[in-house]
Write an enzyme that holds these catalytic residues in place. Structure first.
Site, PDB file in Angstrom:
ATOM      1  N   LEU A 124       7.587  -1.781   6.894  1.00 45.80           N
ATOM      2  CA  LEU A 124       7.183  -2.287   5.676  1.00 45.80           C
ATOM      3  C   LEU A 124       6.591  -3.641   5.711  1.00 45.80           C
ATOM      4  O   LEU A 124       7.073  -4.645   6.595  1.00 45.80           O
ATOM      5  CB  LEU A 124       8.598  -2.421   4.876  1.00 45.80           C
ATOM      6  N   HIS A 125       5.168  -3.726   4.994  1.00 42.73           N
ATOM      7  CA  HIS A 125       4.632  -5.031   4.825  1.00 42.73           C
ATOM      8  C   HIS A 125       4.091  -5.227   3.551  1.00 42.73           C
ATOM      9  O   HIS A 125       3.946  -4.332   2.876  1.00 42.73           O
ATOM     10  CB  HIS A 125       3.762  -5.102   5.997  1.00 42.73           C
ATOM     11  N   HIS A 163       1.000  -1.318   0.021  1.00 40.74           N
ATOM     12  CA  HIS A 163      -0.026   0.060   0.039  1.00 40.74           C
ATOM     13  C   HIS A 163       0.836   1.352   0.085  1.00 40.74           C
ATOM     14  O   HIS A 163       2.121   1.217   0.708  1.00 40.74           O
ATOM     15  CB  HIS A 163      -0.798   0.112   1.141  1.00 40.74           C
ATOM     16  N   TYR A 164       0.554   2.168  -0.708  1.00 42.00           N
ATOM     17  CA  TYR A 164       1.001   3.671  -0.598  1.00 42.00           C
ATOM     18  C   TYR A 164      -0.045   4.438  -0.774  1.00 42.00           C
ATOM     19  O   TYR A 164      -0.842   4.653  -1.667  1.00 42.00           O
ATOM     20  CB  TYR A 164       2.196   4.112  -1.673  1.00 42.00           C
ATOM     21  N   GLN A 165      -0.306   5.154   0.514  1.00 43.81           N
ATOM     22  CA  GLN A 165       0.284   5.097   1.825  1.00 43.81           C
ATOM     23  C   GLN A 165      -0.357   3.979   2.449  1.00 43.81           C
ATOM     24  O   GLN A 165      -1.355   3.726   2.436  1.00 43.81           O
ATOM     25  CB  GLN A 165       0.149   6.465   2.368  1.00 43.81           C
ATOM     26  N   SER A 193      -1.180   2.265   6.306  1.00 39.66           N
ATOM     27  CA  SER A 193      -1.680   2.946   7.461  1.00 39.66           C
ATOM     28  C   SER A 193      -0.557   2.950   8.619  1.00 39.66           C
ATOM     29  O   SER A 193      -0.371   3.826   9.474  1.00 39.66           O
ATOM     30  CB  SER A 193      -2.928   1.995   8.062  1.00 39.66           C
TER      31      SER A 193
HETATM   32  O1  G7M Z   1      -0.775  -1.152   4.301  1.00 41.71           O
HETATM   33  P1  G7M Z   1      -1.698  -1.125   5.450  1.00 41.71           P
HETATM   34  O2  G7M Z   1      -0.965  -0.429   6.488  1.00 41.71           O
HETATM   35  O3  G7M Z   1      -2.896  -0.230   5.154  1.00 41.71           O
HETATM   36  O4  G7M Z   1      -2.185  -2.246   6.046  1.00 41.71           O
HETATM   37  C1  G7M Z   1      -2.144  -2.925   7.288  1.00 41.71           C
HETATM   38  C2  G7M Z   1      -2.760  -4.402   7.382  1.00 41.71           C
HETATM   39  O5  G7M Z   1      -2.446  -5.085   8.664  1.00 41.71           O
HETATM   40  C3  G7M Z   1      -4.135  -3.966   7.150  1.00 41.71           C
HETATM   41  O6  G7M Z   1      -4.381  -5.161   5.945  1.00 41.71           O
HETATM   42  C4  G7M Z   1      -4.722  -4.531   8.630  1.00 41.71           C
HETATM   43  O7  G7M Z   1      -5.904  -5.534   8.270  1.00 41.71           O
HETATM   44  C5  G7M Z   1      -3.483  -5.363   9.096  1.00 41.71           C
HETATM   45  N1  G7M Z   1      -3.657  -5.728  10.505  1.00 41.71           N
HETATM   46  C6  G7M Z   1      -3.916  -4.531  11.419  1.00 41.71           C
HETATM   47  N2  G7M Z   1      -3.642  -4.847  12.541  1.00 41.71           N
HETATM   48  C7  G7M Z   1      -3.928  -3.854  13.758  1.00 41.71           C
HETATM   49  C8  G7M Z   1      -3.544  -6.079  12.605  1.00 41.71           C
HETATM   50  C9  G7M Z   1      -3.076  -7.022  13.835  1.00 41.71           C
HETATM   51  O8  G7M Z   1      -3.243  -6.689  15.080  1.00 41.71           O
HETATM   52  N3  G7M Z   1      -2.929  -8.397  13.422  1.00 41.71           N
HETATM   53  C10 G7M Z   1      -3.061  -8.726  12.050  1.00 41.71           C
HETATM   54  N4  G7M Z   1      -2.744 -10.088  11.821  1.00 41.71           N
HETATM   55  N5  G7M Z   1      -3.248  -7.862  11.069  1.00 41.71           N
HETATM   56  C11 G7M Z   1      -3.465  -6.540  11.387  1.00 41.71           C
END
Ligand code: G7M
Length: 251
Positions: free
Chosen positions: A190-191, A182-184, A186
């Site tokens: 990095l994931h 994703h950009y940006q 949340s």
């Molecule tokens: O790229 P972005 O930052 O928007 O995505 C973060 C991703 O992490 C989203 O798809 C969320 O659903 C996922 N996510 C967020 N949290 C707080 C958690 C969590 O506590 N555990 C897991 N397994 N996924 C999460």
């Protein structure tokens, strides 16, 4: 949640109330009230929620931003650094103090390794809405904007090992996965997102998702690609970053 194939017939008979809306020749529409066991709503609770969480989930007008490399340095980066949106949940996963039993795959290398885990939006009951995330072990890579050719080994590991692990555990081939950043994002650690190709996952739209294989190609062509490029993304009306872009005359 998506319906399971086995339960579709139950939906149309057992304990289901149907209220006719309209009928025309062989076509008719109904209000259907499914029995409780078929009307599960997957629910996420954020407690206590910060102001930023409330904003994230409120319906608002959205605006497109075109962020140049300079805008990132002058507007976005100082803004991100001034924010304190906790990424403790990410560290908990990497340090195995939360969700440890849910890990699907890990490459423990501290610079090129990562953890692959189901996203909390997926209940793992059906493959239709398959959703996993790969979180890198290395700290300090905030987003796509930070990536250079130096990160290619990490990105290739995530792509290759992530696909292999999902095939092994869930029987879904790499050609049926949408693998993107994703950009940006949340959360600024990095994931990479892995979702079923047939599923329109939230956030997989063109103004937010960047395919990992394209990211790798771009960095192979130009190691500084993501520092130079103008990147487009949407911001909600009352996001503080939108105000910063407006003040700079850029939105
Ligand atoms: O790229 P972005 O930052 O928007 O995505 C973060 C991703 O992490 C989203 O798809 C969320 O659903 C996922 N996510 C967020 N949290 C707080 C958690 C969590 O506590 N555990 C897991 N397994 N996924 C999460």
């Amino acid at each position: 949640t998506p319906f399971q194939e086995e339960s579709i017939s139950d939906l149309l008979k057992k304990h289901t109330r149907l209220k006719l809306q309209m009928s025309n020749d062989i076509y008719s529409t109904y209000h259907l009230y499914p029995p409780p066991q078929l009307s599960e709503i997957k629910t996420t609770v954020v407690y206590p929620a910060t102001e930023k969480h409330l904003q994230k989930y409120l319906r608002q007008e959205v605006y497109l931003i075109r962020e140049t490399g300079e805008d990132y340095k002058n507007i976005t980066l100082p803004f991100i650094q001034s924010q304190s949106f906790s990424i403790q949940w990410v560290y908990n996963i990497l340090e195995k103090t939360a969700e440890a039993d849910r890990i699907i795959h890990e490459n423990p290398d501290s610079s090129n390794g990562f953890v692959l885990i189901p996203d909390f939006k997926w209940n793992q009951k059906q493959l239709d809405d398959l959703y996993l995330i790969a979180i890198c072990h290395r700290r300090g890579i905030k987003s796509l904007r930070d990536l250079t050719a130096e990160h290619l080994p990490l990105l290739r590991n995530i792509l290759q090992e992530g696909k292999e692990a999902i095939l092994k555990r869930f029987g879904v081939a790499g050609s049926q996965l949408r693998i993107y950043l994703h950009y940006q994002p949340s959360y600024f650690h990095l994931h990479v997102h892995f979702t079923a190709l047939s599923y329109d996952a939230p956030g997989c739209s063109v103004e937010r998702a960047h395919l990992l294989s394209d990211v790798i190609d771009n960095l192979e062509l130009d190691p500084q690609y993501y520092q130079k490029r103008t990147l487009t993304f949407a911001l909600r009306a009352d996001e503080a970053l939108l105000k910063k872009f407006q003040e700079a005359g850029k939105a």
